[in-house]
Design an enzyme around this catalytic site. Sequence first.
Site, PDB file in Angstrom:
ATOM      1  N   ASP A   1       0.549  -1.105   0.061  1.00 47.43           N
ATOM      2  CA  ASP A   1       0.204   0.456   0.055  1.00 47.43           C
ATOM      3  C   ASP A   1       0.281   1.292  -0.170  1.00 47.43           C
ATOM      4  OD1 ASP A   1      -2.161  -2.006   0.144  1.00 47.43           O
ATOM      5  OD2 ASP A   1      -2.916  -0.894   1.730  1.00 47.43           O
TER       6      ASP A   1
ATOM      7  N   ASP B   1     -14.983  -3.036  -1.347  1.00 43.97           N
ATOM      8  CA  ASP B   1     -14.396  -2.518  -0.278  1.00 43.97           C
ATOM      9  C   ASP B   1     -15.541  -2.348   0.295  1.00 43.97           C
ATOM     10  OD1 ASP B   1     -11.951  -2.618  -1.241  1.00 43.97           O
ATOM     11  OD2 ASP B   1     -11.565  -0.888  -2.048  1.00 43.97           O
TER      12      ASP B   1
END
Length: 237
Positions: free
Chosen positions: A8, A128
């Site tokens: 990330d 998500d």
Amino acid sequence: MKIYPAIDLHLGKCVRLYKGDYNEVTDYGNPIEVAKKFKKLGATFLHIVDLDGAKEGSLINVDVVRRIIDEVKIDCEFGGGIRSLEQIKMLLNNNIKRVIIGSKALDLDFVDKAIKLFGSEKIVIGLDCENFMIKTNGWLEQSSINALDFALKLEALGVKTIIFTDISKDGTLDGINDGQIKRLVETTKIDIIASGGAKDISDIKKAQECGCKGIILGKSIYNNNIDLKQAIEEFEG
């Protein structure tokens, strides 16, 4: 089952968030070096997310991904801030193997065009979710869309792969949400990649037993709760 180590990106660095909270950031340093380490341990495909891009709705850390591909020589899927077909084309032209559409996936017409233009093997949809409801824009905005209902609509468009992330589990090492994952696998014919909460090898086994085609590992491998080399040998070998 494929093992996807996660990188990330935030302000050019490799980080992990806790439950998607940008105020709870752990810095793991240079993403190029992290990618090299993962490759040395046997990884062949990285899952890379531009956290800044997801939040702002634009491509911010894409140069870092280019460097990873050029210097590490490893396949990558990339998401975060993708809002146009032109961006997808540019990313694929820069040797990114798969592009992850997240927030923009709520625009089903956009997904349909992307699948038709680039092919279902190149487009991955990122769902998500919190309480099985989809969140967007860097997990900051709550929708009223149920993940299971939406997955069926994606399947009708020809989507082949979904990354399902339980935000409440992400970065917690509390274990995957195998109940919700199993519902997705059993209800659709889409390949499901599990994400969020994996704490040890048992969670990889749970994902496999649910019928997942892959699992994304983040904090569990950064904190050495899971031995990445062992996981790849056991589940990919």
